[in-house]
Write a protein that holds these residues in place. Structure first.
Motif, PDB file in Angstrom:
ATOM      1  N   TYR A 166       0.818  -1.213   0.000  1.00  0.00           N
ATOM      2  CA  TYR A 166       0.000   0.000   0.000  1.00  0.00           C
ATOM      3  C   TYR A 166       0.858   1.272   0.000  1.00  0.00           C
ATOM      4  O   TYR A 166       0.738   2.114   0.893  1.00  0.00           O
ATOM      5  N   SER A 282       0.834  -7.591   1.787  1.00  0.00           N
ATOM      6  CA  SER A 282       0.227  -7.485   0.469  1.00  0.00           C
ATOM      7  C   SER A 282      -0.774  -8.609   0.237  1.00  0.00           C
ATOM      8  O   SER A 282      -0.704  -9.676   0.857  1.00  0.00           O
ATOM      9  N   VAL A 309      -1.091  -6.497 -12.459  1.00  0.00           N
ATOM     10  CA  VAL A 309      -1.836  -5.993 -11.301  1.00  0.00           C
ATOM     11  C   VAL A 309      -1.253  -6.655 -10.062  1.00  0.00           C
ATOM     12  O   VAL A 309      -1.235  -7.894  -9.962  1.00  0.00           O
ATOM     13  N   ARG A 310      -0.766  -5.842  -9.143  1.00  0.00           N
ATOM     14  CA  ARG A 310      -0.031  -6.374  -7.985  1.00  0.00           C
ATOM     15  C   ARG A 310      -0.839  -7.385  -7.193  1.00  0.00           C
ATOM     16  O   ARG A 310      -0.326  -8.433  -6.794  1.00  0.00           O
ATOM     17  N   GLU A 311      -2.105  -7.088  -6.948  1.00  0.00           N
ATOM     18  CA  GLU A 311      -2.932  -7.954  -6.105  1.00  0.00           C
ATOM     19  C   GLU A 311      -3.183  -9.329  -6.724  1.00  0.00           C
ATOM     20  O   GLU A 311      -3.564 -10.274  -6.018  1.00  0.00           O
ATOM     21  N   GLU A 327      -1.434  -0.995  -8.938  1.00  0.00           N
ATOM     22  CA  GLU A 327      -2.179  -1.399  -7.750  1.00  0.00           C
ATOM     23  C   GLU A 327      -3.097  -0.261  -7.339  1.00  0.00           C
ATOM     24  O   GLU A 327      -3.098   0.814  -7.954  1.00  0.00           O
ATOM     25  N   TYR A 328      -3.861  -0.473  -6.290  1.00  0.00           N
ATOM     26  CA  TYR A 328      -4.890   0.498  -5.897  1.00  0.00           C
ATOM     27  C   TYR A 328      -4.299   1.885  -5.658  1.00  0.00           C
ATOM     28  O   TYR A 328      -4.840   2.880  -6.134  1.00  0.00           O
TER      29      TYR A 328
END
Length: 351
Positions: A166, A282, A309-311, A327-328
């Motif tokens: 994050y 994460s 996309v990281r997630e 990511e977000y």
């Protein structure tokens, strides 16, 4: 005061004897405005468009081109941010940048300028303080930090960059979760150990609950105009104080004066109350494939880069640059010759 680039110089304001966190700040964020001066030279900052109205591409009324607009038109940002909750208007960004010249050339030059400014700040807190930056890792956080981190690493010679979980929320989480620290001090103490214990007793009486204490002292050679702040152990004597001070003086200035008397100007005690800190890690998935591919300006050329996309990425995956990880709260740009290792933090290493 005037902008002083982290140094104390004439015209840079007034020295204040008050505890601060030692930061070298630069105007280098996604909202930093790109402009031209009266001589038509390209400038970046220090004024920012902020988050509202923000960059032109936010489509919220901003009319001044920013670093986010530059990253967007060069392909380093996708068409949306914060999980699709903010759609970016690339056409408006191009129009705004066009007022300063060729939008792609302006964007490239602006990013180069801001990267040099950030690299200068890193040198200020490392090289100019007797530290070798190549022996450190660089932590990249903020919404825009991971977009620029590898350019700074290459400029300075750093071989490892860490992007925490994050990253866009990093500062806010730090504010919410950091331990409480309370300070008390005394100038020109006579008996160090005795007076440290008195300060600790005062803090404990005021706070009622303390998890541990940290001792500091501002020390100088007699006749010097500036002190160095050093951390001291829980029990101190004259030999320990001198040894600790001279180690700091040698690393900072490159010399010590064995025959010169030292003096303790101020002693400080921090009382620390620990906060309960939840484990923050994460999110991981099981998809090691890119979600897309787009052209990105890197190494002064347009390069096809995979977009991840990281997630969705599995732990332990290794991604070879050039690539983009979205990511977000942020976007990580991976240059050619750099690899990303997916863990709780993204570890970026040079081949």
């Amino acid at each position: 005061g005037e902008v002083h680039h982290g140094r104390v110089v004439k015209g840079s304001g007034y020295p204040i004897r008050f505890p601060f966190i030692d930061l070298a700040e630069v105007s280098a964020g996604g909202g930093t405005i790109i402009w031209r001066d009266e001589a038509n030279a390209l400038k970046v900052g220090p004024i920012s468009a902020g988050a509202d109205p923000g960059p032109i591409c936010y489509n919220k009324g901003g009319n001044k081109p920013t670093i986010t607009d530059a990253n967007l038109v060069l392909g380093k940002l996708g068409d949306e941010l914060i999980g699709g909750n903010l759609r970016l208007n690339k056409e408006k960004a191009l129009q705004g940048l066009s007022k300063l010249g060729d939008p792609f050339e302006v964007s490239r030059n602006a990013l180069e300028l801001i990267n040099l400014e950030m690299a200068r700040a890193i040198r200020l807190v490392t090289v100019e303080r007797g530290l070798d930056p190549t022996s450190f890792s660089l932590i990249a956080f903020g919404g825009a930090g991971p977009q620029h981190a590898l350019y700074l690493a290459d400029e300075i010679g750093i071989k490892k960059v860490v992007v925490p979980p994050y990253p866009g929320l990093f500062s806010a989480l730090g504010l919410l979760l950091a331990d409480w620290r309370f300070e008390i001090r005394k100038s020109f103490p006579k008996d160090l150990e005795k007076e440290y214990k008195e300060l600790e007793k005062k803090l404990l009486e005021r706070l009622k609950q303390v998890d541990y204490f940290i001792r500091y002292a501002d020390i100088r050679y007699k006749g010097q105009g500036w002190e160095l702040t050093v951390q001291l152990p829980s029990e101190v004597n004259e030999e320990i104080v001198r040894k600790t001070f001279e180690e700091k003086h040698l690393s900072t200035y490159g010399f010590i004066m064995k025959d010169r008397e030292i003096e303790v100007v101020t002693i400080r005690v921090f009382a620390v109350r620990k906060r309960l800190i939840p484990k923050i890690s994460s999110k991981f998935g099981s998809d090691d494939k890119p979600v897309g591919r787009r052209k990105v300006m890197m190494e002064d050329d347009w390069i096809d880069a995979d977009v991840f996309v990281r997630e969705k990425l599995p732990k332990g995956l290794r991604i070879k640059g050039p690539a983009i990880i979205e990511e977000y709260s942020s976007t990580t740009v991976i240059k050619p010759e750099w690899n990303a290792i997916i863990d709780d933090s993204i570890i970026l290493v040079r081949e």
